[in-house]
Design an enzyme around this catalytic site. Structure first.
Site: not given
Length: 401
Positions: A94, A116, A383
Site C-alpha cells: 500500500k 478508507e 502483498s
C-alpha cells in the site's frame, strides 16, 4: 496487448473499454479535473519522479526481493516464488501508492489526506505518508474491521492520524468508503481523497495502478535474473485489486505467463453475503463513482459481502480488472476462508513467513497450481505481512499442533 497499453487505457474520460469513468456529484467534477491535470503535469516532471524514486529507495526500502520457497516447492511441487511486498515499509504494498498520492497532495497544496481502509494496511500506509510530509490525516474504517484489525488501528493513532468508525450497514469496507467520501465532500478544496485501491472515479484507478507498477517491473526483472526465464504463472489476490494490477501490469504482453487474480470465496459461493467473489459471480454496475463488475442484490444495489480478509470484502473491483476479465487476459478464481487459513499456516511453518490473510488467498491458489502443474514456476505477489491478523486467527481458529 498493445505496446501502447498504458497510454491507451484508460481513455481520456477514464474508461477501460466500458468500465471506469467518473459518476460523481457536480461539485466534485472540477476537483477531479484538477487532480487529473496535476497528476499528468507532475508525473512527467523530473523533480517529482526523482523525489518519488528517492522515497522508494531510502524510506520504503525498495526494491523488495523475490524469494524462492524451497520447502513449500518440495512439498507441493512446482517452483514457488514470492514477491516480498511484506518487506516494504509498513508491511504491505500500500505504501507504493500512498507516498505517491501524498506527494501529489503536497504539490497541489492540499493540507489533509482522507481515506478508507479495510484491513488497515492502506490506513497505516497513508498515516505514514502524512507523517512523512507533515499533512493531516483522517482514516475511515468499519467498526467490524476496527475490532478485527486492532493492531493497525493503534499504529494509525501512534502516527498521528484520526480514525473515524463507519457505523452503518455491515460496518466494513464499503461503509468505510461511503463515510470517507462524505467527509471529502465537505472540503474538497483543502483535502484530497487518497483511494486505497484501483477503484473509485477517474483518475484514481489510473494513478494507483501507475504507482503500483513498480511491483511488477521489479519482480519481472528479478525473476528473470534468478531463473533466466519468465514465470509460467503469476498469482495475486484481488479485492479492489491494487497489488494484483501492480504485479500483472508487467506481464500483460507476455503470453508465456498466465495471470491469476484470486478473490475471496468466503464461507460459500452459493449464498450472496457469504463471499466477495465479484468477478466470479458479479455483473456490471456502478459503485462509488465508477463502473465495474459488482455483486448486486435483487434491487441492483451493492450486495453484502464476506471475507476472512478485511482488505478483500468489497462488492466491487477495479475497472481495469473488469476489462481484463472480458479480454481473457487474466483468469479470476476464488479461494475459501478455510483454504486461506490453511495456506496462512503452511507458509508460516514451512518458510518462516507469516502472510496477511489477503495474501494467503494467493498463496493458497499457488499451492493448488503447484499440485496440478508440478513442472511449472509460480510467482506470487505476497502483498502484505500477517502481524495484523495474528490475534484474529488465533482467537477464531487456534494454532494447529
Amino acid at each position: 496487448m498493445s505496446a501502447n497499453y498504458f497510454k491507451n487505457y484508460p481513455n481520456k474520460d477514464g474508461f477501460y473499454n466500458e468500465y471506469g469513468g467518473a459518476f460523481i456529484p457536480p461539485q466534485l467534477e472540477e476537483e477531479m479535473k484538477k487532480i487529473n491535470d496535476a497528476y499528468f503535469a507532475i508525473s512527467k516532471s523530473h523533480k517529482f519522479i526523482a523525489e518519488l524514486r528517492d522515497i522508494r529507495k531510502h524510506f520504503q526500502g525498495r526494491p523488495t526481493p523475490v524469494y524462492h520457497c524451497n520447502r513449500l516447492s518440495q512439498k507441493y511441487g512446482g517452483q514457488i516464488y514470492l514477491k516480498r511486498e511484506d518487506l516494504n515499509h509498513t508491511g504491505a504494498h500500500k505504501l507504493n501508492h500512498c507516498m505517491g498520492e501524498a506527494l501529489l497532495a503536497k504539490y497541489m497544496g492540499k493540507k489533509k489526506l482522507i481515506a478508507e481502509t479495510g484491513a488497515g494496511q492502506h490506513g497505516v500506509a497513508l498515516a505514514t505518508a502524512a507523517a512523512y510530509f507533515g499533512l493531516e490525516c483522517e482514516i475511515h474504517m468499519g467498526e467490524v474491521d476496527i475490532a478485527k484489525e486492532y493492531p493497525n488501528v493503534q499504529r494509525m493513532k501512534v502516527l498521528g492520524t484520526k480514525v473515524v468508525p463507519a457505523t452503518h450497514g455491515l460496518k466494513t469496507l464499503k461503509e468505510a468508503v461511503d463515510s470517507a467520501f462524505e467527509a471529502y465532500l465537505k472540503d474538497p478544496v483543502n483535502s484530497i481523497y487518497c483511494i486505497g485501491s484501483v477503484v473509485g472515479p477517474h483518475p484514481f484507478p489510473m494513478m494507483v495502478r501507475d504507482f503500483q507498477r513498480i511491483v511488477g517491473i521489479e519482480a519481472k526483472d528479478q525473476f528473470f535474473e534468478m531463473t533466466g526465464e519468465l514465470p509460467d504463472n503469476v498469482v495475486a489476490c484481488v479485492g479492489g485489486g491494487s497489488n494484483a494490477i501492480g504485479m500483472f501490469s508487467a506481464f500483460l504482453n507476455d503470453d508465456e505467463s498466465k495471470l491469476f487474480g484470486i478473490e475471496p470465496g468466503g464461507k460459500s459461493l452459493d449464498t450472496l453475503g457469504d463471499h466477495a467473489a465479484t468477478m466470479t459471480l458479479g455483473k456490471p454496475g456502478v459503485i462509488h463513482g465508477f463502473k465495474c463488475y459488482m455483486l448486486q442484490d435483487e434491487n441492483g444495489e451493492p450486495a453484502p459481502v464476506h471475507s476472512i480478509a478485511s482488505g478483500l470484502d468489497y462488492p466491487g473491483v477495479g475497472p481495469e480488472h473488469s476489462m481484463l476479465k472480458d479480454l481473457d487476459k487474466v483468469t479470476y478464481d476464488s479461494i475459501s476462508d478455510k483454504e486461506c487459513i490453511d495456506a496462512f499456516f503452511e507458509l508460516s511453518r514451512l518458510e518462516g513467513i507469516i502472510p496477511a490473510l489477503e495474501s494467503s488467498h494467493a498463496v493458497a491458489y499457488a499451492l493448488k497450481l503447484a499440485k496440478e502443474n508440478p513442472k511449472q514456476s509460480i510467482l506470487v505477489n505476497l502483498s502484505g505481512r500477517g502481524d495484523k491478523d495474528l490475534d484474529y486467527v488465533i482467537e477464531n481458529y487456534g494454532v494447529p499442533e
